[in-house]
Motif scaffolding. Structure first.
Motif, short mmCIF file in Angstrom:
data_model
loop_
_atom_site.label_atom_id
_atom_site.label_comp_id
_atom_site.label_asym_id
_atom_site.label_seq_id
_atom_site.Cartn_x
_atom_site.Cartn_y
_atom_site.Cartn_z
N PRO A 86 0.79 -1.15 0.09
CA PRO A 86 0.14 -0.05 0.10
C PRO A 86 0.91 1.21 0.10
O PRO A 86 1.73 1.46 0.60
CB PRO A 86 -0.71 -0.05 1.44
CG PRO A 86 -0.65 -1.59 1.56
CD PRO A 86 0.53 -1.95 1.29
N THR A 108 -2.36 4.03 -3.33
CA THR A 108 -3.41 3.35 -2.77
C THR A 108 -4.33 4.29 -2.19
O THR A 108 -5.68 4.29 -2.40
CB THR A 108 -2.97 2.59 -1.62
OG1 THR A 108 -1.84 1.74 -2.21
CG2 THR A 108 -4.21 1.58 -1.06
N PRO A 131 -8.19 -3.66 2.10
CA PRO A 131 -7.28 -3.74 1.03
C PRO A 131 -8.12 -3.73 -0.39
O PRO A 131 -9.29 -4.47 -0.17
CB PRO A 131 -6.44 -4.78 1.41
CG PRO A 131 -7.11 -5.72 2.24
CD PRO A 131 -7.78 -4.86 3.05
N ARG A 132 -7.78 -3.11 -1.27
CA ARG A 132 -8.38 -3.01 -2.35
C ARG A 132 -7.62 -3.95 -3.41
O ARG A 132 -6.54 -4.34 -3.33
CB ARG A 132 -8.34 -1.63 -3.08
CG ARG A 132 -9.10 -0.66 -2.34
CD ARG A 132 -9.40 0.65 -2.83
NE ARG A 132 -8.86 1.25 -4.06
CZ ARG A 132 -7.99 2.29 -4.24
NH1 ARG A 132 -7.68 2.75 -3.06
NH2 ARG A 132 -7.61 2.70 -5.04
N PHE A 134 -6.18 -5.50 -6.81
CA PHE A 134 -5.42 -4.85 -7.67
C PHE A 134 -5.86 -5.35 -8.99
O PHE A 134 -6.13 -6.37 -9.28
CB PHE A 134 -4.09 -5.45 -7.53
CG PHE A 134 -2.96 -4.62 -6.45
CD1 PHE A 134 -2.01 -3.76 -6.93
CD2 PHE A 134 -3.42 -4.45 -5.21
CE1 PHE A 134 -1.41 -2.84 -6.01
CE2 PHE A 134 -2.91 -3.71 -4.26
CZ PHE A 134 -1.84 -2.68 -4.81
N PRO A 143 -3.86 -0.51 -7.42
CA PRO A 143 -5.18 -0.78 -6.86
C PRO A 143 -6.20 -0.48 -7.55
O PRO A 143 -6.13 0.51 -8.34
CB PRO A 143 -5.28 -0.14 -5.40
CG PRO A 143 -3.90 0.60 -5.49
CD PRO A 143 -3.13 0.34 -6.64
N ASP A 144 -7.30 -1.17 -7.49
CA ASP A 144 -8.68 -0.83 -8.41
C ASP A 144 -8.95 0.61 -7.98
O ASP A 144 -9.17 0.99 -6.75
CB ASP A 144 -9.72 -1.87 -7.88
CG ASP A 144 -10.91 -1.73 -8.71
OD1 ASP A 144 -10.97 -0.63 -9.54
OD2 ASP A 144 -12.02 -2.70 -8.53
#
Length: 183
Positions: A86, A108, A131-132, A134, A143-144
């Motif tokens: 991140p 992020t 957490p998003r 990837f 990250p999305d």
């Protein structure tokens, strides 16, 4: 509920010594004990390769190698040991174009300076607790970039992808990852 950040390893990258001191003080206040610092993004990348870090906090504008270039290096360099780490970017510039450039580089989270302890705590807790996924495609890895709206609903506008594919996929369905709705 108390949060235990004592085992979190954070790298701060900022060419301003005063800002390094402020961030170190804030992080110590959260109970973070393992803090690495660098004023030079190139040296910071060497630190990423030699020391396992859990979170990177970097400034946007620095000399020679700026924060965007540093983020791209961490995300896409062949010798980057953890492209999924991140990354929280700090900037005194909050224009939409700067935020979108940071997002498109693979950041992020984004914080505007002057950063508050409350804001930093929120960003650190977010990257740890939420957490998003990837995304990888021809022009982006990170990250999305899509976020739910203020009402919690997913974006449903004209650039909404029909489907998304997580890390390991060659492309995202419906486009090149340039979803203008994220931010």
């Amino acid at each position: 509920m108390a949060v235990d950040f004592s085992r979190v390893r954070v790298l701060i990258v900022d060419d301003n010594g005063y800002m390094l001191t402020i961030l170190r003080t804030i992080l110590h206040g959260f109970g973070i004990k393992q803090i690495f610092e660098s004023k030079d993004p190139a040296d910071a990348f060497d630190m990423v390769r030699s020391d396992a870090v859990d979170i990177i906090i970097t400034d946007y504008q620095m000399e020679i190698l700026d924060g965007l270039d540093f983020v791209r290096l961490v995300r896409t360099a062949d010798d980057s040991p953890n492209p999924l780490v991140p990354i929280i970017m700090l900037s005194a510039y909050s224009e939409k174009s700067k935020v979108m450039s940071a997002r498109d580089a693979g950041v992020t989270e984004f914080c505007c300076k002057p950063v508050t302890a409350k804001e930093m705590f929120s960003k650190i807790a977010s990257v740890i607790n939420e957490p998003r996924p990837f995304i990888r495609n021809k022009s982006y890895f990170g990250p999305d970039r899509r976020r739910a709206g203020a009402d919690g609903a997913a974006y449903k506008g004209p650039e909404r992808r029909k489907a998304s594919q997580k890390v390991g996929a060659d492309t995202e369905a419906g486009g090149d990852g340039s979803d203008a709705s994220a931010g």
